[in-house]
Write a protein that holds these residues in place. Sequence first.
Motif, PDB file in Angstrom:
ATOM      1  N   THR A 212       0.832  -1.205   0.000  1.00  0.00           N
ATOM      2  CA  THR A 212       0.000   0.000   0.000  1.00  0.00           C
ATOM      3  C   THR A 212       0.862   1.249   0.000  1.00  0.00           C
ATOM      4  O   THR A 212       0.445   2.304  -0.475  1.00  0.00           O
ATOM      5  CB  THR A 212      -0.924   0.019   1.235  1.00  0.00           C
ATOM      6  OG1 THR A 212      -0.131  -0.130   2.425  1.00  0.00           O
ATOM      7  CG2 THR A 212      -1.924  -1.140   1.175  1.00  0.00           C
ATOM      8  N   ARG A 213       2.071   1.157   0.543  1.00  0.00           N
ATOM      9  CA  ARG A 213       3.001   2.286   0.561  1.00  0.00           C
ATOM     10  C   ARG A 213       4.171   1.936  -0.346  1.00  0.00           C
ATOM     11  O   ARG A 213       4.911   0.994  -0.077  1.00  0.00           O
ATOM     12  CB  ARG A 213       3.480   2.555   1.997  1.00  0.00           C
ATOM     13  CG  ARG A 213       4.380   3.781   2.139  1.00  0.00           C
ATOM     14  CD  ARG A 213       4.492   4.187   3.602  1.00  0.00           C
ATOM     15  NE  ARG A 213       4.921   3.079   4.434  1.00  0.00           N
ATOM     16  CZ  ARG A 213       6.190   2.747   4.662  1.00  0.00           C
ATOM     17  NH1 ARG A 213       7.161   3.447   4.106  1.00  0.00           N
ATOM     18  NH2 ARG A 213       6.504   1.733   5.441  1.00  0.00           N
ATOM     19  N   ARG A 214       4.302   2.684  -1.442  1.00  0.00           N
ATOM     20  CA  ARG A 214       5.282   2.338  -2.452  1.00  0.00           C
ATOM     21  C   ARG A 214       6.156   3.536  -2.793  1.00  0.00           C
ATOM     22  O   ARG A 214       5.767   4.668  -2.571  1.00  0.00           O
ATOM     23  CB  ARG A 214       4.575   1.839  -3.718  1.00  0.00           C
ATOM     24  CG  ARG A 214       3.675   0.645  -3.472  1.00  0.00           C
ATOM     25  CD  ARG A 214       2.861   0.310  -4.695  1.00  0.00           C
ATOM     26  NE  ARG A 214       2.095   1.473  -5.150  1.00  0.00           N
ATOM     27  CZ  ARG A 214       1.809   1.713  -6.422  1.00  0.00           C
ATOM     28  NH1 ARG A 214       2.242   0.914  -7.363  1.00  0.00           N
ATOM     29  NH2 ARG A 214       1.108   2.770  -6.764  1.00  0.00           N
ATOM     30  N   GLY A 215       7.308   3.248  -3.319  1.00  0.00           N
ATOM     31  CA  GLY A 215       8.229   4.298  -3.738  1.00  0.00           C
ATOM     32  C   GLY A 215       9.226   3.694  -4.697  1.00  0.00           C
ATOM     33  O   GLY A 215       8.883   3.290  -5.795  1.00  0.00           O
ATOM     34  N   VAL A 216      10.478   3.590  -4.256  1.00  0.00           N
ATOM     35  CA  VAL A 216      11.496   2.933  -5.072  1.00  0.00           C
ATOM     36  C   VAL A 216      11.122   1.472  -5.288  1.00  0.00           C
ATOM     37  O   VAL A 216      11.347   0.892  -6.346  1.00  0.00           O
ATOM     38  CB  VAL A 216      12.879   3.040  -4.390  1.00  0.00           C
ATOM     39  CG1 VAL A 216      13.925   2.242  -5.153  1.00  0.00           C
ATOM     40  CG2 VAL A 216      13.308   4.495  -4.281  1.00  0.00           C
ATOM     41  N   VAL A 217      10.524   0.866  -4.248  1.00  0.00           N
ATOM     42  CA  VAL A 217      10.078  -0.526  -4.317  1.00  0.00           C
ATOM     43  C   VAL A 217       8.579  -0.540  -4.562  1.00  0.00           C
ATOM     44  O   VAL A 217       7.816   0.137  -3.874  1.00  0.00           O
ATOM     45  CB  VAL A 217      10.429  -1.289  -3.027  1.00  0.00           C
ATOM     46  CG1 VAL A 217       9.892  -2.718  -3.081  1.00  0.00           C
ATOM     47  CG2 VAL A 217      11.938  -1.293  -2.806  1.00  0.00           C
TER      48      VAL A 217
END
Length: 291
Positions: A212-217
């Motif tokens: 639910t929390r994403r960024g680089v991954v």
Amino acid sequence: MSSEQKISRINDVLAYIHQDITFDLPAKDLADIAAYSEQHFHRTFKQVVGEPVHSYIRRARLEFAANQLMFDSKASVLEIATKSGFSSVSSFSRAFKSIFFMSPGQWRQSESENKDKPYLKDAEIAAAYQRLDKSKCPPANIINLPNRHVAYVRHTGYGRSIRQAWQILQAWAQIEKRDFSQQFGLHQSNPAVVELAQCRYVACLAIDTPLTRRGVVNSLMIPGGLHAVFKLTGKYGDLLPQLSYILEQWLPASGFKMQSTPAYVQYYKNQFLTADELFELDFCLPISLFI
């Protein structure tokens, strides 16, 4: 919007595209996946990926078509052209020749082992290809594999630089207190057809549910279904010749055809994360029966 958010949204689109390259992939639907207007999506995709979305999809489909021409002898050129998103054999032939410098028919008639494999330009991999025992192919286990939810880091280029993607994923797992034992590598390009610098690779780690929390991954689902699974071992440089040999020798004689979902490996020892660069893995090739 931060560059990290842009990359995350475009990664969602890339994951959808490569889930099955034969899907209908209109830009409006891809823009919806990225949560952009269509005009903004086109700009952002080119900014992140380095080429327009239609060009990217066309190239990926032609790579798929090259594989099908080599390994699905029962499908006609028209069937492969249609499955690859082309409305006619003539338009398909022109596009194919612009990348592979021969017609689809010439490509199909030339022996796979005699093609100029891009990975043989790498001296280390070429030496491994010469050492490969071509008298026998590893046995295949034909099984149904489940869908797999994975966290991932995408990488362009096949080489030791893949280690960077794995190090990022490993650091993320440590911060998030995630189990790092179930590792997968998505091979979205055939390096016997695609230049190593352009090969698409995805470093993946098994997770229970989508992030639910994403960024680089980010997270995606590796499609399950019927697969031929091969147990392979060796040292960095050995893997690509082994994969090529399975496609060139085992697949045509197997009675199966290769599916359009990506092949992947499950690592038990990952050559990109060990000092000795040794690997132990299962190569999972998506297949189906000829119907």
